[in-house]
Design a protein around this motif. Structure first.
Motif, PDB file in Angstrom:
ATOM      1  N   THR A   1      -3.572  20.803  12.239  1.00 21.94           N
ATOM      2  CA  THR A   1      -3.271  20.170  10.904  1.00 21.94           C
ATOM      3  C   THR A   1      -2.251  18.862  11.054  1.00 21.94           C
ATOM      4  N   GLU A   2      -1.343  18.854  11.980  1.00 19.84           N
ATOM      5  CA  GLU A   2      -0.538  17.733  11.966  1.00 19.84           C
ATOM      6  C   GLU A   2      -1.456  16.466  12.313  1.00 19.84           C
ATOM      7  N   ILE A   3      -2.115  16.657  13.395  1.00 18.20           N
ATOM      8  CA  ILE A   3      -2.828  15.361  13.818  1.00 18.20           C
ATOM      9  C   ILE A   3      -3.912  14.879  12.811  1.00 18.20           C
ATOM     10  N   LEU A   4      -4.580  16.023  12.460  1.00 14.85           N
ATOM     11  CA  LEU A   4      -5.411  15.611  10.953  1.00 14.85           C
ATOM     12  C   LEU A   4      -4.810  14.862  10.292  1.00 14.85           C
ATOM     13  N   SER A   5      -3.648  15.207   9.614  1.00 16.39           N
ATOM     14  CA  SER A   5      -2.917  14.560   8.534  1.00 16.39           C
ATOM     15  C   SER A   5      -2.629  13.213   8.941  1.00 16.39           C
ATOM     16  N   ILE A   6      -2.095  12.826  10.291  1.00 14.98           N
ATOM     17  CA  ILE A   6      -1.883  11.604  10.573  1.00 14.98           C
ATOM     18  C   ILE A   6      -3.155  10.827  10.494  1.00 14.98           C
ATOM     19  N   PHE A   7      -4.337  11.137  11.220  1.00 17.95           N
ATOM     20  CA  PHE A   7      -5.453  10.355  10.863  1.00 17.95           C
ATOM     21  C   PHE A   7      -5.854  10.046   9.593  1.00 17.95           C
ATOM     22  N   MET A   8      -5.840  11.128   8.780  1.00 16.91           N
ATOM     23  CA  MET A   8      -6.047  10.739   7.437  1.00 16.91           C
ATOM     24  C   MET A   8      -5.236   9.755   6.733  1.00 16.91           C
TER      25      MET A   8
ATOM     26  N   ARG B   1      -6.247   6.082   8.053  1.00 18.75           N
ATOM     27  CA  ARG B   1      -7.450   5.781   7.475  1.00 18.75           C
ATOM     28  C   ARG B   1      -7.279   5.399   6.059  1.00 18.75           C
ATOM     29  N   LYS B   2      -6.430   6.106   5.330  1.00 22.37           N
ATOM     30  CA  LYS B   2      -6.044   5.764   4.099  1.00 22.37           C
ATOM     31  C   LYS B   2      -5.426   4.314   3.923  1.00 22.37           C
ATOM     32  N   ASP B   3      -4.437   3.909   5.033  1.00 23.11           N
ATOM     33  CA  ASP B   3      -3.891   2.739   5.239  1.00 23.11           C
ATOM     34  C   ASP B   3      -4.769   1.691   5.572  1.00 23.11           C
ATOM     35  N   GLN B   4      -5.621   1.885   6.410  1.00 23.81           N
ATOM     36  CA  GLN B   4      -6.318   0.765   7.108  1.00 23.81           C
ATOM     37  C   GLN B   4      -7.486   0.530   6.326  1.00 23.81           C
ATOM     38  N   PHE B   5      -8.006   1.589   5.850  1.00 24.53           N
ATOM     39  CA  PHE B   5      -9.295   1.536   5.132  1.00 24.53           C
ATOM     40  C   PHE B   5      -9.367   2.090   3.855  1.00 24.53           C
ATOM     41  N   PRO B   6      -8.684   1.449   2.983  1.00 29.41           N
ATOM     42  CA  PRO B   6      -8.501   2.129   1.659  1.00 29.41           C
ATOM     43  C   PRO B   6      -9.886   1.915   0.954  1.00 29.41           C
ATOM     44  N   LYS B   7     -10.271   2.866  -0.032  1.00 33.30           N
ATOM     45  CA  LYS B   7     -11.397   3.055  -0.773  1.00 33.30           C
ATOM     46  C   LYS B   7     -11.273   1.978  -1.757  1.00 33.30           C
ATOM     47  N   LYS B   8     -12.454   1.388  -1.972  1.00 35.05           N
ATOM     48  CA  LYS B   8     -12.254   0.426  -3.001  1.00 35.05           C
ATOM     49  C   LYS B   8     -12.577   1.177  -4.532  1.00 35.05           C
ATOM     50  N   LYS B   9     -11.770   0.816  -5.244  1.00 38.12           N
ATOM     51  CA  LYS B   9     -12.056   1.141  -6.769  1.00 38.12           C
ATOM     52  C   LYS B   9     -13.115   0.862  -7.366  1.00 38.12           C
TER      53      LYS B   9
ATOM     54  N   THR C   1     -10.938   2.244  14.613  1.00 37.64           N
ATOM     55  CA  THR C   1     -11.691   1.892  13.761  1.00 37.64           C
ATOM     56  C   THR C   1     -11.962   3.130  12.743  1.00 37.64           C
ATOM     57  N   GLU C   2     -12.821   2.770  11.756  1.00 38.73           N
ATOM     58  CA  GLU C   2     -13.058   3.797  10.662  1.00 38.73           C
ATOM     59  C   GLU C   2     -13.796   4.888  11.230  1.00 38.73           C
TER      60      GLU C   2
ATOM     61  N   LEU D   1      -1.709   3.206  18.979  1.00 41.18           N
ATOM     62  CA  LEU D   1      -2.899   2.518  18.709  1.00 41.18           C
ATOM     63  C   LEU D   1      -3.103   2.073  17.346  1.00 41.18           C
ATOM     64  N   GLN D   2      -2.306   2.671  16.381  1.00 46.85           N
ATOM     65  CA  GLN D   2      -2.320   2.289  15.017  1.00 46.85           C
ATOM     66  C   GLN D   2      -1.704   0.951  14.772  1.00 46.85           C
TER      67      GLN D   2
END
Length: 309
Positions: A286-293, A296-304, A269-270, A262-263
């Motif tokens: 924990t493994e699944i949580l890490s993958i989702f994180m 999200r970091k890759d597809q929806f990076p936080k704006k500086k 979506t976010e 799906l990625q």
């Protein structure tokens, strides 16, 4: 085709697996296993006995074993007798080739089969129709294609009938529940009609759970054997509208490959990623949580943040 360790996807064979607790006899059609009398929960039947291919499983062959959970059938098997697995209440999985096109009458009576793997050695015909017609329960089917062919992972939803009394008319009416009955009609001459199978999806959406529809749609997209562009679009559109349910299902099943698929298709979506993180955290995955994180970091990076003087 010889059975070996590379034939099954997520399967590691144990030592000394081929069962010796069998009775057999030679026939004009090949070796017949007349009875399995062991008590193992996992059984691999031999492909050959005394140098002859095993082609027949006799009537009531497994009726004495109430504890068997998984059976690997001989790949050259062509006949399964009547009530072969009678009362095998714990039988959950069958693995077989497609030399077998039909099962004997009542072969799966008393079983609650959940999973079937079929290795398509010769064409696309198989005994799948015979199997799913006997089972009203939800079933997961894996069709292994020959080298270079497309494999398929299919879900056949549950279906059942209920007798409801029509008091004014003084008759009993039969009410059908679940979409599984429609899917069990998607065969022609021992071969699955993928187009017809895909056209039944609206029944799943209308009559089954959201979880069932999510799994069925995701399976077809990941393993798109004979999937048309129109039906591919239909499945994708459904998933896009139900990505929170998709997140919940992938966490529940620990479907890492599904999440990654799906990625790649950019369907997350976010909001659905956050839902996936929440479900994973609640379930201590924990493994699944890490993958989702990471997604999200890759597809929806936080704006500086920037500061102007």
């Amino acid at each position: 085709m010889k059975r070996d360790e590379n034939m099954a996807r997520e399967y590691v064979k144990k030592d000394n697996m081929l069962s010796k607790e069998i009775r057999y006899k030679k026939t004009e059609k090949g070796m017949m296993i007349t009875e399995y009398y062991g008590n193992d929960s996992y059984v691999v039947l031999p492909d050959e006995i005394e140098g002859e291919p095993v082609t027949i499983l006799g009537d009531y062959a497994f009726s004495r074993n109430l504890s068997v959970e998984e059976i690997w059938m001989p790949l050259e098997l062509k006949e399964v007798g009547r009530y072969a697995f009678y009362r095998c209440r714990n039988l959950r999985k069958l693995v077989l080739g497609n030399r077998l096109l039909d099962m004997g009458g009542g072969a799966l009576t008393g079983c609650h089969l959940e999973e079937v793997e079929i290795y398509l050695q010769d064409g696309k015909k198989s005994c799948l129709k015979s199997i799913v017609e006997e089972m009203r329960y939800q079933m997961r089917i894996y069709l292994h294609a020959p080298e270079g062919g497309q494999e398929a992972k299919l879900l056949f939803p549950e279906h059942y009938e209920e007798a409801v009394e029509n008091t004014p008319a003084r008759i009993l009416e039969t009410h059908h529940h679940g979409a599984g009955g429609y899917y069990r009609q998607c065969f022609y001459d021992h071969e699955l009609d993928y187009r017809k199978y895909d056209e039944m999806f609206y029944h799943t959406v209308a009559e089954d759970t959201e979880e069932t529809a999510v799994e069925l749609a995701l399976n077809r997209l990941r393993f798109p054997a004979e999937l048309s562009d129109k039906n591919r679009q239909g499945y994708e559109e459904y998933l896009k509208k139900h990505m929170t349910a998709v997140a919940k299902w992938t966490v529940k099943q620990e479907e890492v490959e599904g999440i990654r698929f799906l990625q790649r298709r950019k369907l997350w979506t976010e909001q659905s990623l956050q839902a996936g993180m929440d479900f994973a955290a609640e379930g201590s995955k924990t493994e699944i949580l890490s993958i989702f994180m990471d997604i999200r970091k890759d597809q929806f990076p936080k704006k500086k943040k920037t500061f102007e003087l």
